[in-house]
Scaffold this motif. Structure first.
Motif, PDB file in Angstrom:
ATOM      1  N   THR A   1      41.873  36.192  32.596  1.00  0.00           N
ATOM      2  CA  THR A   1      42.240  37.522  32.132  1.00  0.00           C
ATOM      3  C   THR A   1      41.824  37.671  30.675  1.00  0.00           C
TER       4      THR A   1
ATOM      5  N   LYS B   1      38.764  32.506  37.711  1.00  0.00           N
ATOM      6  CA  LYS B   1      39.211  33.794  37.196  1.00  0.00           C
ATOM      7  C   LYS B   1      40.020  33.624  35.924  1.00  0.00           C
TER       8      LYS B   1
ATOM      9  N   LYS C   1      37.858  46.336  41.254  1.00  0.00           N
ATOM     10  CA  LYS C   1      39.095  47.051  41.581  1.00  0.00           C
ATOM     11  C   LYS C   1      39.438  47.959  40.412  1.00  0.00           C
TER      12      LYS C   1
ATOM     13  N   ASP D   1      34.923  40.564  40.070  1.00  0.00           N
ATOM     14  CA  ASP D   1      34.719  39.204  40.555  1.00  0.00           C
ATOM     15  C   ASP D   1      33.288  39.064  41.055  1.00  0.00           C
TER      16      ASP D   1
ATOM     17  N   GLU E   1      40.835  41.208  34.651  1.00  0.00           N
ATOM     18  CA  GLU E   1      40.633  39.890  35.257  1.00  0.00           C
ATOM     19  C   GLU E   1      39.168  39.807  35.689  1.00  0.00           C
TER      20      GLU E   1
ATOM     21  N   ASP F   1      40.215  47.064  36.623  1.00  0.00           N
ATOM     22  CA  ASP F   1      41.282  46.087  36.483  1.00  0.00           C
ATOM     23  C   ASP F   1      40.777  44.678  36.809  1.00  0.00           C
ATOM     24  N   THR F   2      39.853  44.590  37.767  1.00  0.00           N
ATOM     25  CA  THR F   2      39.357  43.300  38.241  1.00  0.00           C
ATOM     26  C   THR F   2      37.865  43.402  38.540  1.00  0.00           C
TER      27      THR F   2
END
Length: 133
Positions: free
Chosen positions: A62, A60, A115, A129, A53, A126-127
């Motif tokens: 994916t 956001k 993350k 931002d 993501e 995983d993420t």
């Protein structure tokens, strides 16, 4: 006296174990920090999960790892990094590692949240931002 010695040894063991866990966490984030600091999407792609993501200023989406690499490469191309540092790192009770950093690029400064999720090998991103400050 014996009670004092056992308590001291136990506290020392806890301290050493905690320092080892913090060192392992820093080791997982060091190559991610380096890749972002260098503006290298290719280097960063080695640490991406199969789906990631990615967010820019609250928008956001994916992506699979290949698409995520292209999206990050585009961001780095438009906002070449002049500096990047993690300013906070932590781990949840579920052993999910995260870090918050400050990215300074051509178009301004961004707060970056990363993350990592546990995997069979090293944890994977995983993420990510990016929020403009």
């Amino acid at each position: 006296m014996k009670r004092y010695l056992i308590r001291t040894l136990f506290l020392g063991w806890l301290f050493l174990f905690g320092a080892g866990a913090a060192q392992a966490q820093a080791d997982n984030l060091a190559p991610v920090r380096s890749a972002i600091r260098n503006g290298s999407s290719r280097e960063l792609s080695q640490y991406l999960a199969s789906t990631v993501e990615i967010g820019f200023d609250g928008d956001k989406k994916t992506y699979n790892s290949t698409q995520a690499e292209i999206v990050v490469k585009d961001f780095f191309g438009k906002n070449a990094p002049s500096s990047f540092e993690f300013i906070h790192q932590g781990e949840s009770r579920e052993h999910i590692q995260y870090a918050i950093g400050r990215y300074t690029g051509a178009s301004g400064t961004y707060r970056v949240f990363v993350k990592l999720k546990p995997s069979r090998g090293a944890p994977e991103i995983d993420t990510m931002d990016f929020t403009k400050e």
